[in-house]
Each structure stands twice: as C-alpha cells, then as structure tokens.
Design a protein around this motif. Structure first.
Motif, PDB file in Angstrom:
ATOM      1  N   GLU A   1       0.827  -1.211   0.000  1.00  0.00           N
ATOM      2  CA  GLU A   1       0.000   0.000   0.000  1.00  0.00           C
ATOM      3  C   GLU A   1       0.862   1.261   0.000  1.00  0.00           C
ATOM      4  OE1 GLU A   1      -3.819   1.906   2.331  1.00  0.00           O
ATOM      5  OE2 GLU A   1      -2.776   0.210   3.233  1.00  0.00           O
TER       6      GLU A   1
ATOM      7  N   ALA B   1       2.481   1.651  -3.376  1.00  0.00           N
ATOM      8  CA  ALA B   1       1.480   2.082  -4.355  1.00  0.00           C
ATOM      9  C   ALA B   1       1.182   3.576  -4.210  1.00  0.00           C
ATOM     10  CB  ALA B   1       0.205   1.266  -4.193  1.00  0.00           C
TER      11      ALA B   1
ATOM     12  N   GLU C   1       1.930   6.293  -6.949  1.00  0.00           N
ATOM     13  CA  GLU C   1       0.647   6.774  -7.463  1.00  0.00           C
ATOM     14  C   GLU C   1      -0.015   5.751  -8.384  1.00  0.00           C
ATOM     15  OE1 GLU C   1       1.350  10.682  -9.100  1.00  0.00           O
ATOM     16  OE2 GLU C   1       1.586  11.534  -7.100  1.00  0.00           O
ATOM     17  N   ILE C   2      -0.038   4.485  -7.907  1.00  0.00           N
ATOM     18  CA  ILE C   2      -0.739   3.420  -8.615  1.00  0.00           C
ATOM     19  C   ILE C   2      -1.583   2.640  -7.613  1.00  0.00           C
ATOM     20  CG2 ILE C   2       0.980   3.214 -10.461  1.00  0.00           C
ATOM     21  CD1 ILE C   2       2.091   0.773  -9.063  1.00  0.00           C
ATOM     22  N   ASP C   3      -2.436   1.763  -8.109  1.00  0.00           N
ATOM     23  CA  ASP C   3      -3.338   0.981  -7.266  1.00  0.00           C
ATOM     24  C   ASP C   3      -2.583  -0.097  -6.498  1.00  0.00           C
ATOM     25  OD1 ASP C   3      -6.155   0.251  -6.562  1.00  0.00           O
ATOM     26  OD2 ASP C   3      -5.544  -1.625  -7.529  1.00  0.00           O
ATOM     27  N   ARG C   4      -2.922  -0.307  -5.233  1.00  0.00           N
ATOM     28  CA  ARG C   4      -2.256  -1.298  -4.396  1.00  0.00           C
ATOM     29  C   ARG C   4      -2.421  -2.708  -4.952  1.00  0.00           C
ATOM     30  NH1 ARG C   4      -2.767  -5.570  -2.243  1.00  0.00           N
ATOM     31  NH2 ARG C   4      -5.000  -5.396  -2.291  1.00  0.00           N
TER      32      ARG C   4
ATOM     33  N   TYR D   1      -2.666  -3.548  -7.965  1.00  0.00           N
ATOM     34  CA  TYR D   1      -1.786  -3.654  -9.127  1.00  0.00           C
ATOM     35  C   TYR D   1      -0.375  -4.028  -8.686  1.00  0.00           C
ATOM     36  CZ  TYR D   1       0.434  -2.372 -13.550  1.00  0.00           C
ATOM     37  OH  TYR D   1       1.147  -2.396 -14.723  1.00  0.00           O
TER      38      TYR D   1
END
Length: 88
Positions: free
Chosen positions: A23, A26, A30-33, A35
């Motif tokens: 987390e 991420a 600046e991306i989805d956890r 992902y």
C-alpha cells in the motif's frame, strides 16, 4: 525466469528491504495497491512509465528491477503482517 517474474521478484525484494507495504509503495508510485500485488506475482505486464514510477518510489534505477536474480536466490520474505506501532 520470465521478465514479469524477474520484475516482480526484484520489486518485492527492494520493497521488503525498505520495510514498505504494498500500500505504501502504491501510494508513493501513485498506482493501485492491487496492481502492485499483481506485478509482484508476475501476472501483470508493466509499462515503462509504471516501472519508472515504482523504481523511483523505491529509490532505485529502473534497470535494477530488470536484473535477473542470482541462480538459487530465495524468494524475498513477506513483511510481518499488521500495522507498525506509532512512534511517539
């Protein structure tokens, strides 16, 4: 080892060495956890922009994430589950 597995292996290794959760990584990239988890498992093809963002968040060169691990290297361990106690 295929390239997705190499990237995932290195990503997890460097993340765990820094004591970062998926987390936190991420958020920094600046991306989805979710992902990040898929990348670590080798089930996601990353773009060069995403690879650069993850490397930057870890403080390593993107090429580091593309380096094949030494033969016989053990998979990086998981972080201890749960939240870290607040400093203070």
């Amino acid at each position: 080892m295929n390239m997705r597995k190499i990237i995932g292996w290195n990503l997890r290794k460097h993340r765990v060495e820094r004591g970062m959760s998926q987390e936190r990584l991420a958020l920094a990239a600046e991306i989805d956890r979710a992902y990040v988890g898929r990348v670590e498992r080798g089930s996601e093809n990353v773009t060069t922009d995403t690879l650069a963002a993850l490397a930057n968040a870890l403080g390593v060169a993107p090429a580091v994430l593309l380096t094949e691990p030494p033969e016989g290297a053990q998979e990086p361990p998981s972080l201890k589950s749960g939240r870290k106690p607040k400093a203070g």
